[in-house]
Design a protein around this motif. Structure first.
Motif, PDB file in Angstrom:
ATOM      1  N   THR A 195       0.772  -1.151  -0.076  1.00 55.38           N
ATOM      2  CA  THR A 195      -0.078  -0.029  -0.054  1.00 55.38           C
ATOM      3  C   THR A 195       0.873   1.076  -0.008  1.00 55.38           C
ATOM      4  O   THR A 195       0.304   2.244  -0.288  1.00 55.38           O
ATOM      5  N   ASP A 196       2.088   1.135   0.422  1.00 55.22           N
ATOM      6  CA  ASP A 196       2.910   2.455   0.354  1.00 55.22           C
ATOM      7  C   ASP A 196       3.847   2.307  -0.632  1.00 55.22           C
ATOM      8  O   ASP A 196       5.098   2.405  -0.383  1.00 55.22           O
ATOM      9  N   LEU A 197       3.304   2.250  -1.805  1.00 57.87           N
ATOM     10  CA  LEU A 197       4.250   2.088  -3.022  1.00 57.87           C
ATOM     11  C   LEU A 197       4.836   3.747  -3.395  1.00 57.87           C
ATOM     12  O   LEU A 197       4.052   4.618  -2.983  1.00 57.87           O
ATOM     13  N   PRO A 198       5.786   3.553  -4.052  1.00 60.27           N
ATOM     14  CA  PRO A 198       6.414   5.009  -4.477  1.00 60.27           C
ATOM     15  C   PRO A 198       5.612   5.549  -5.645  1.00 60.27           C
ATOM     16  O   PRO A 198       4.894   4.647  -6.255  1.00 60.27           O
ATOM     17  N   LEU A 199       5.377   7.099  -5.717  1.00 64.47           N
ATOM     18  CA  LEU A 199       4.502   7.431  -6.645  1.00 64.47           C
ATOM     19  C   LEU A 199       4.545   7.045  -8.114  1.00 64.47           C
ATOM     20  O   LEU A 199       4.027   6.876  -8.964  1.00 64.47           O
ATOM     21  N   SER A 200       6.029   6.676  -8.368  1.00 63.31           N
ATOM     22  CA  SER A 200       6.376   6.512 -10.013  1.00 63.31           C
ATOM     23  C   SER A 200       5.707   5.195 -10.328  1.00 63.31           C
ATOM     24  O   SER A 200       5.475   4.642 -11.169  1.00 63.31           O
ATOM     25  N   ASP A 201       5.826   4.233  -9.007  1.00 61.69           N
ATOM     26  CA  ASP A 201       5.253   2.962  -9.270  1.00 61.69           C
ATOM     27  C   ASP A 201       3.973   2.803  -9.476  1.00 61.69           C
ATOM     28  O   ASP A 201       3.297   2.051 -10.421  1.00 61.69           O
ATOM     29  N   ARG A 232      -6.610  -0.572  -0.909  1.00 64.32           N
ATOM     30  CA  ARG A 232      -6.195   0.046   0.202  1.00 64.32           C
ATOM     31  C   ARG A 232      -5.019   1.182   0.128  1.00 64.32           C
ATOM     32  O   ARG A 232      -4.963   1.745   1.239  1.00 64.32           O
ATOM     33  N   GLY A 233      -4.391   1.195  -0.829  1.00 66.74           N
ATOM     34  CA  GLY A 233      -3.511   2.192  -1.121  1.00 66.74           C
ATOM     35  C   GLY A 233      -3.962   3.728  -1.692  1.00 66.74           C
ATOM     36  O   GLY A 233      -3.337   4.635  -1.598  1.00 66.74           O
ATOM     37  N   LEU A 234      -5.160   3.665  -2.109  1.00 71.09           N
ATOM     38  CA  LEU A 234      -5.748   4.589  -2.839  1.00 71.09           C
ATOM     39  C   LEU A 234      -5.934   5.792  -2.125  1.00 71.09           C
ATOM     40  O   LEU A 234      -5.722   7.093  -2.471  1.00 71.09           O
ATOM     41  N   ASN A 235      -6.418   5.724  -0.886  1.00 72.59           N
ATOM     42  CA  ASN A 235      -6.716   6.797   0.209  1.00 72.59           C
ATOM     43  C   ASN A 235      -5.373   7.791   0.112  1.00 72.59           C
ATOM     44  O   ASN A 235      -5.421   8.864   0.042  1.00 72.59           O
ATOM     45  N   ASP A 236      -4.209   7.018   0.600  1.00 74.88           N
ATOM     46  CA  ASP A 236      -2.868   7.584   0.572  1.00 74.88           C
ATOM     47  C   ASP A 236      -2.374   8.207  -0.738  1.00 74.88           C
ATOM     48  O   ASP A 236      -1.925   9.398  -0.756  1.00 74.88           O
ATOM     49  N   LEU A 237      -2.655   7.406  -1.774  1.00 68.26           N
ATOM     50  CA  LEU A 237      -2.204   7.871  -3.122  1.00 68.26           C
ATOM     51  C   LEU A 237      -3.056   9.153  -3.247  1.00 68.26           C
ATOM     52  O   LEU A 237      -2.593  10.362  -3.623  1.00 68.26           O
ATOM     53  N   ALA A 281      -1.589  12.015  -1.444  1.00 72.36           N
ATOM     54  CA  ALA A 281      -0.329  12.501  -1.903  1.00 72.36           C
ATOM     55  C   ALA A 281      -0.638  13.283  -2.961  1.00 72.36           C
ATOM     56  O   ALA A 281       0.005  14.503  -3.325  1.00 72.36           O
ATOM     57  N   ILE A 282      -1.398  12.827  -4.161  1.00 74.56           N
ATOM     58  CA  ILE A 282      -1.665  13.744  -5.341  1.00 74.56           C
ATOM     59  C   ILE A 282      -2.216  14.954  -4.885  1.00 74.56           C
ATOM     60  O   ILE A 282      -1.962  16.033  -5.656  1.00 74.56           O
TER      61      ILE A 282
END
Lengths: 338, 274
Positions: free
Chosen positions: A2-8, A216-221, A224-225
């Motif tokens: 869920t905490d992938l880097p943005l480029s990923d 699950r990672g979309l909220n954080d993404l 971040a966006i």
């Protein structure tokens, strides 16, 4: 995961977009907008003809997001409790109340489909309203929270009988209202008709990698966006001017409309906020760190068109007037403004 | 002599012609009277009168004007009406001789309009004293109402003006000959004195005007397709829009560009100088 880097995340987005375009032909704009809505954590209403692939698209999308999903078909006799509770007679002959479609998957629910939303009654719309706005509801004497929930609804525009138009408040809570047209090119249409690959939708959508965009990672993404994508003062001014001129379009020229009396209301502050969110997501998806006017233009119609309310005299011709109004506003509002 | 014979033959009066004349009466004419002579000429078949030899209205003598000659043709029969006016102020009754008049036929033969004579007399005894009260009163004069004429004049003036306006509009003459809008030329002139961000904005407005709607960087290809004359500058235009995006919307900064030179080049293309 869920905490992938943005480029990923960007690579995964491109992958998901390619796969979805492979599964649903000729809907690249709709697919792009659906993905943007996922990046904004916004709910989407699809409107369009019967058989244009709305449901297939939503199923494929849900598969790309992974996670549990629930689905409800709108009918006239659907009641709000039908969404929450499922009543049945158990083996011991006693009635049982179990969690209904919405609660069945627990609070982890990622995608909730509402097919033919305009067939359901206003009571159901009201429940949905809360679910969409607060991502929570009350059932079994407690609050349920759905932090990852994204609602997709669809609505066919052919029938008007036995349907209930969504109230303005409900429409306002959808991030986007995307109108889905049949594919335009002859190749796509023929492929859809003749290629057996498209006949079995369940097999078809199995091409989409499940959870390529892990829900699950979309909220954080999304967070971040929204914090990481720059909106300059000139762009803020542009968005403000656009909304302002649409709210009061008296010096725009639109054929067949009295622009001084065209607008009854709409373009809520929430609408502007959604517009900015979607534009940021669009800029990020394009690989930029700042929002450009073309991002605003790309998302303006799906985000804003359903929030513009026309006066009764003009409302019947809304399908032509609202796009013409938005087109005229984009042709007029200067950017960068002086 | 023999050589002159054809000329003599030509000059000989036509034989078949037939002239009948109704002369005015021979007596009883005063100063200012009109004398009408009627002449009928019957020409031989095939002959025609030379219209140049007809008598013209003129002063025949100091005392006689030929005021009008009217001609009527009826087959080969020609009726001439000659209207003379007598201006002879006679001191006593006097005979005046109106001379004959030679005419020609188309074949060259001659034809004479016969003259006539008339007697004209004084209006009053020559020795009677002249007194002012003998003058006839002036005839009552009629004012001519000029209003309809003026109205017609004004109307035709207006019609003329409207016609001229429509014509010049159709032809693209003076008031309608507005030159094609030249937004880049105007911008080039204006932004010479402007500092960077204003100059950049000014050029953006010129692009909007040239495109007919607001032009953003993403529209540049459509703009170049619509106005292919700017295609040679495509790279510089891309650079300009990219720099604008960076400067106005981006978080970073953009390299400086010579906007005035770009505007000058755009203006030159716009005026067809390149």
């Amino acid at each position: 995961m869920t905490d992938l880097p943005l480029s990923d995340w960007r690579a995964r987005l491109a992958e998901a977009e390619a796969r979805l375009n492979d599964v649903v032909l000729g809907q690249s704009r709709t697919i792009r907008l659906l993905l943007l809505s996922a990046l904004c954590r916004g709910h989407v209403l699809l409107a369009g003809d019967v058989g244009t692939g709305k449901t297939t698209l939503l199923r494929a999308m849900a598969r790309a997001l992974g996670g549990p999903y629930a689905r409800v078909e709108g009918t006239v006799d659907l009641l709000p409790t039908d969404l929450i509770y499922a009543a049945h007679i158990a083996e011991d002959g006693r009635p049982r109340i179990e969690p209904g479609p919405v609660l069945e998957q627990g609070e982890d629910l990622a995608v909730f489909f509402f097919n033919e939303i305009n067939r359901a009654r206003p009571q159901v719309h009201a429940l949905l309203l809360r679910l969409m706005a607060e991502r929570s509801l009350t059932a079994f004497r407690r609050e349920w929270h759905f932090p990852h929930l994204q609602v997709f609804a669809d609505r066919n525009q052919i029938e008007r009988d036995e349907t209930f138009e969504l109230p303005a408040a409900a429409r306002d809570r959808f991030l986007m209202e995307i109108s889905v047209e049949a594919p335009e090119t002859a190749d796509d249409r023929m492929a859809l008709a003749f290629d057996p690959r498209f006949h079995d939708t369940t097999r078809l959508i199995s091409d989409v990698v499940p959870g390529v965009l892990p829900y699950r990672g979309l909220n954080d993404l999304a967070q971040a966006i929204q914090t990481g994508t720059h909106t300059s003062p000139a762009l803020q001014r542009y968005v403000y001017d656009l909304c302002q001129i649409i709210r009061d379009p008296h010096d725009l020229k639109i054929e067949g409309a009295d622009t001084a009396r065209l607008i009854r209301g709409g373009l809520s502050p929430r609408g502007m906020q959604y517009l900015v969110r979607a534009a940021r997501a669009c800029a990020w998806a394009e690989g930029r760190d700042a929002v450009l006017p073309q991002d605003v233009r790309a998302v303006f119609v799906p985000v804003m068109a359903h929030r513009i309310f026309l006066t009764p005299a003009h409302e019947p011709r809304r399908d032509t007037l609202v796009p013409a109004l938005i087109e005229a506003a984009f042709a007029r509002v200067p950017v960068p403004a002086a | 002599m023999i050589r002159a014979l054809p000329i003599l033959l030509l000059a000989a009066p036509a034989m078949a012609q037939d002239i009948s004349v109704q002369n005015p009466r021979a007596y009883g004419w005063w100063l200012g009277d009109e004398l009408v002579q009627q002449v009928q000429v019957t020409l031989p078949p095939g002959a025609a009168l030379d219209p140049a030899s007809l008598p013209r209205a003129r002063a025949v003598d100091y005392w006689l004007d030929l005021r009008a000659v009217e001609r009527q043709d009826d087959g080969n029969r020609i009726s001439l009406t000659l209207r003379y006016q007598n201006f002879y102020a006679a001191l006593e009754p006097s005979t005046r001789q109106v001379p004959h008049f030679p005419m020609r036929l188309m074949d060259g033969s001659r034809l004479d309009l016969p003259g006539f004579s008339y007697v004209t007399s004084p209006l009053r005894p020559i020795l009677a004293p002249s007194r002012p009260d003998q003058l006839q009163p002036d005839p009552p004069y009629h004012l001519i109402d000029s209003r309809p004429t003026l109205m017609r004049l004004a109307l035709s003036g207006v019609a003329l003006l409207a016609g001229l306006l429509m014509l010049s509009r159709h032809q693209g003459w003076f008031p309608f000959h507005a030159r094609a809008a030249r937004p880049f030329t105007r911008a080039a002139r204006r932004l010479r004195r402007l500092p960077e961000p204003e100059a950049r904005r000014s050029l953006h407005r010129a692009f909007d005007a040239a495109f007919g709607r607001v032009l953003i960087g993403a529209d540049l290809d459509r703009f170049l397709a619509q106005k292919p004359q700017f295609a040679p500058l495509a790279e510089r235009l891309r650079g300009f829009f990219a720099a604008s995006d960076a400067r106005f919307f981006g978080a970073g900064s953009a390299p400086d560009q010579d906007i005035a030179a770009l505007a000058r080049d755009l203006g030159a293309i716009e005026r067809g100088r390149r």
